[in-house]
Design a protein around this motif. Structure first.
Motif, short mmCIF file in Angstrom:
data_model
loop_
_atom_site.label_atom_id
_atom_site.label_comp_id
_atom_site.label_asym_id
_atom_site.label_seq_id
_atom_site.Cartn_x
_atom_site.Cartn_y
_atom_site.Cartn_z
N THR A 1 -7.87 6.25 4.80
CA THR A 1 -6.84 6.71 5.38
C THR A 1 -6.94 7.59 6.69
OG1 THR A 1 -5.89 7.29 3.01
CG2 THR A 1 -4.76 8.51 4.78
N THR A 2 -7.89 8.31 7.04
CA THR A 2 -8.22 8.80 8.46
C THR A 2 -8.53 7.99 9.17
OG1 THR A 2 -8.86 10.86 7.11
CG2 THR A 2 -9.64 10.45 9.38
N ALA A 3 -9.30 6.76 9.04
CA ALA A 3 -9.61 5.70 9.78
C ALA A 3 -8.33 4.90 10.16
CB ALA A 3 -10.74 4.66 9.29
N ILE A 4 -7.47 4.75 9.44
CA ILE A 4 -6.02 4.32 9.67
C ILE A 4 -5.06 5.10 10.44
CG2 ILE A 4 -3.76 3.19 8.73
CD1 ILE A 4 -5.44 2.78 6.14
N GLY A 5 -5.13 6.18 10.09
CA GLY A 5 -4.38 7.46 10.98
C GLY A 5 -4.78 7.25 12.29
N GLY B 1 -5.42 1.19 -6.25
CA GLY B 1 -5.86 0.71 -5.07
C GLY B 1 -6.37 1.37 -3.78
N ALA B 2 -6.50 0.57 -2.66
CA ALA B 2 -7.22 1.19 -1.80
C ALA B 2 -6.25 0.67 -0.41
CB ALA B 2 -8.62 0.65 -1.36
N GLY B 3 -6.54 1.07 0.77
CA GLY B 3 -5.95 0.40 1.88
C GLY B 3 -4.85 1.62 2.38
N ALA C 1 -0.42 6.54 6.49
CA ALA C 1 -1.49 5.58 7.07
C ALA C 1 -1.98 4.83 6.08
CB ALA C 1 -2.39 6.78 7.44
N ARG C 2 -1.21 3.74 5.91
CA ARG C 2 -1.76 2.56 4.92
C ARG C 2 -1.67 1.30 5.63
NH1 ARG C 2 2.96 1.56 1.43
NH2 ARG C 2 4.86 2.43 2.67
N ILE C 3 -2.24 0.20 4.87
CA ILE C 3 -2.21 -1.22 5.27
C ILE C 3 -1.26 -1.99 4.51
CG2 ILE C 3 -3.68 -3.02 5.51
CD1 ILE C 3 -4.88 -0.87 6.99
N LEU C 4 -0.32 -2.66 5.39
CA LEU C 4 0.74 -3.50 4.84
C LEU C 4 0.27 -4.95 5.02
CD1 LEU C 4 3.88 -1.60 6.31
CD2 LEU C 4 2.72 -1.47 4.04
N PRO C 5 0.75 -5.88 4.25
CA PRO C 5 1.42 -5.64 2.97
C PRO C 5 0.27 -5.06 1.77
CG PRO C 5 1.28 -7.84 2.92
CD PRO C 5 0.64 -7.36 4.39
N THR D 1 -1.02 -1.94 10.04
CA THR D 1 -0.73 -0.92 9.40
C THR D 1 0.67 -0.52 9.39
OG1 THR D 1 -0.55 0.67 11.61
CG2 THR D 1 -3.06 0.33 10.72
N GLY D 2 1.21 0.75 9.00
CA GLY D 2 2.45 0.79 8.71
C GLY D 2 3.21 1.07 10.12
#
Length: 571
Positions: free
Chosen positions: A73-77, A107-109, A114-118, A259-260
């Motif tokens: 989550t931090t990496a995505i942010g 789940g992960a992502g 801060a998340r992966i889509l879809p 990402t979102g």
């Protein structure tokens, strides 16, 4: 979550536009539905020779609690925050496995902002790469048993067969099985087993392969057992490697998601962090680096903490890719630091102890030694650490201030991050800190990133150097493990890398030892050969490669709204 994912998929940017943000030309994009694409690496020019001008940043962490500390989550942010600062930013991540998704972990992502889509695709089938790995792995299993059934021309000693079957579902009943029951035509009866698909050697091979030719060579080198005269039996000897490569051809291509906030993400492979590299693929990082160009940012994640994930990132992944990360973001949380003061007992699946949530700067001071040890490990690899404090709503300002103070006292930059609640906007302080660290490191005479051991070291020396990095006083081998190490050295496998498979919940080999344990030795119970992947792994303690389900797994809460087709209950 699923409803917003569905809306996000409908509002998804054009895949070619998304790829362009990662510096990937339209002709290399293979749409896989309306919201995911594969990247044709065969069409890309010189993906291995460019990209060193980019900022290559690895995200690692301190020793986690059983709940995880939000490293992904931090990496995505952070990736989103860099994009908000006008920087070209691409993130590479492992794919989620369905076993944990339907189990206790979910789940992960990422999460929240801060998340992966879809997310539904990320956590379920995506583009079918895991299914291809499962099929190719089990094809080799079937060809081993078929060879035994049809006369065993290679004279394989069936007691030495180490190649299991795999399945991407948690199922403890398959850990130990007997195959070939029934009539004679049903095959040779023998003991066998199942692992979860992320634990397959093929998963690591795909993650480390540099191109299709390298993949084919690695598949042929897989060792499945020994002959009665002591020779090694490889997948090439069984005639299986070519068909396996055919199944895996398309799985070699990384998957493009977002990402979102629309930042490009390359999601590829998912090696089991306990017994393998725990990193996304070499190819994904090379593609991202080739597209990043001068001054762009490529972020990637190493599994678990700096003791396990970062060590394997440097000694295995970077040894293959040739890429070098000079900056390591170390994700910490107040709760993890307090957990390492030794006062609390945390149990996976249960809430944090109520008393752990009360304000206690003293607990932070007592547990900070674990964070400092991971910063020492990062520096030992020649990298510059940056502490990212992933802030939870239960944290107290005084505790966060104390973490920052301790990091600064150790000469390390630190920044807070609020990726779940505020997405990229909540990680701007972290992004600015990483940008500053990258620029200062590039301008300074920074030391070269260095591996922990040399390929010329023997296997025991390599394992010993890893153990010393953990803080062990030495290594103890069972007689069988010692015998196999001698055999590997004698037969030419001594130049392989090593993976030490231990608990991620402690710097030691015992999950209950918190902080920075001293006065302990690393117990190597078993060693196994992953010749195709290119390493020997030493198993310490009882590590299961086929998880089970809890009494109430996440699968019980997942369903489909048949009126809308929406997947519900996916966490």
């Amino acid at each position: 979550m699923s409803e917003s994912d569905r809306d996000g998929a409908q509002a998804a940017p054009d895949l070619h536009d998304l790829a362009a943000r990662a510096g990937i030309a339209a002709e290399h994009v293979i749409p896989y539905g309306r919201d995911v694409a594969k990247i044709d690496v065969n069409a890309m020019e010189d993906i291995g020779g460019r990209g060193q001008a980019c900022h290559y940043v690895v995200v690692t962490g301190m020793t986690p609690t059983p709940f995880g500390e939000g490293k992904t989550t931090t990496a995505i942010g952070l990736a989103q925050a860099l994009a908000r600062r006008g920087e070209r930013s691409t993130l590479t991540l492992r794919q989620s496995a369905m076993g944990p998704t339907f189990g206790i972990k979910g789940g992960a992502g990422g999460s929240g902002g801060a998340r992966i889509l879809p997310a539904e695709r990320m956590n379920l089938h995506l583009t079918g790469d895991f299914h291809a790995i499962t099929a190719a792995h089990n094809l080799l299993s079937a060809m081993i048993d078929n060879h035994l059934h049809h006369g065993n021309e290679l004279d394989i000693d069936e007691r030495t067969i180490t190649w299991p079957r795999v399945l991407d579902i948690n199922d403890r009943a398959l850990r130990h099985i007997v195959t070939g029951l029934g009539a004679k035509v049903d095959g040779v009866t023998r003991q066998a087993s199942f692992d979860i698909t992320p634990a397959s050697e093929l998963m690591v091979i795909i993650s480390l392969a540099t191109d299709l030719a390298d993949l084919r060579v690695r598949l042929g080198r897989i060792v499945v057992g020994r002959t009665r005269s002591g020779g090694w039996v490889r997948a090439e000897d069984l005639g299986a490697a070519g068909a396996m490569c055919a199944i895996l051809r398309d799985a070699l291509e990384p998957n493009l998601l977002r990402t979102g906030e629309g930042t490009p993400v390359l999601v590829h492979t998912g090696p089991f962090g306990n017994i393998a590299t725990g990193c996304s693929s070499v190819i994904a990082d090379r593609v991202a680096a080739a597209g990043a160009r001068e001054g762009g940012y490529v972020l990637t994640e190493a599994g678990f903490g700096a003791d396990m994930g970062l060590e394997r990132f440097v000694d295995l992944k970077c040894a293959v890719s040739g890429m070098r990360s000079r900056i390591a973001v170390v994700v910490v949380t107040v709760r993890a630091i307090k957990a390492h003061c030794g006062r609390y007992r945390l149990v996976s699946g249960k809430d944090l102890p109520a008393e752990m949530l009360t304000e206690s700067v003293e607990d932070v001071r007592a547990g900070a030694a674990n964070m400092l040890k991971h910063l020492q490990i990062v520096r030992g690899f020649g990298m510059t650490p940056v502490v990212a404090i992933n802030v939870f709503p239960t944290d107290h300002p005084s505790e966060i201030e104390e973490v920052v103070r301790i990091a600064h006292e150790a000469g390390v930059r630190a920044a807070t991050a609020h990726p779940v609640t505020d997405g990229g906007a909540g990680c701007l302080e972290l992004a600015d800190t990483v940008i500053e660290a990258c620029r200062n490191t590039r301008e300074a005479e920074a030391p070269d990133v260095k591996a922990l051991y040399s390929p010329d070291d023997n296997l025991r020396t390599k394992i010993g150097k890893v153990a010393a990095m953990y803080g062990a006083d030495g290594v103890d081998y069972t007689p069988e493990a010692s015998r196999l190490l001698d055999a590997y050295e004698k037969d030419g496998f001594g130049d392989l890398a090593v993976v030490v498979a231990k608990t991620p919940l402690s710097l030691s080999a015992e999950a209950g030892l918190k902080g920075v344990p001293t006065g302990w030795r690393l117990p190597v119970r078993e060693v196994r050969l992953a010749a195709g992947a290119g390493y020997v792994y030493a198993i310490c303690g009882n590590l299961s490669t086929m998880p089970g389900l809890s009494s109430h797994p996440a699968a019980e809460r997942i369903d489909v709204d048949t009126a809308t087709g929406e997947i519900i209950g996916l966490k």
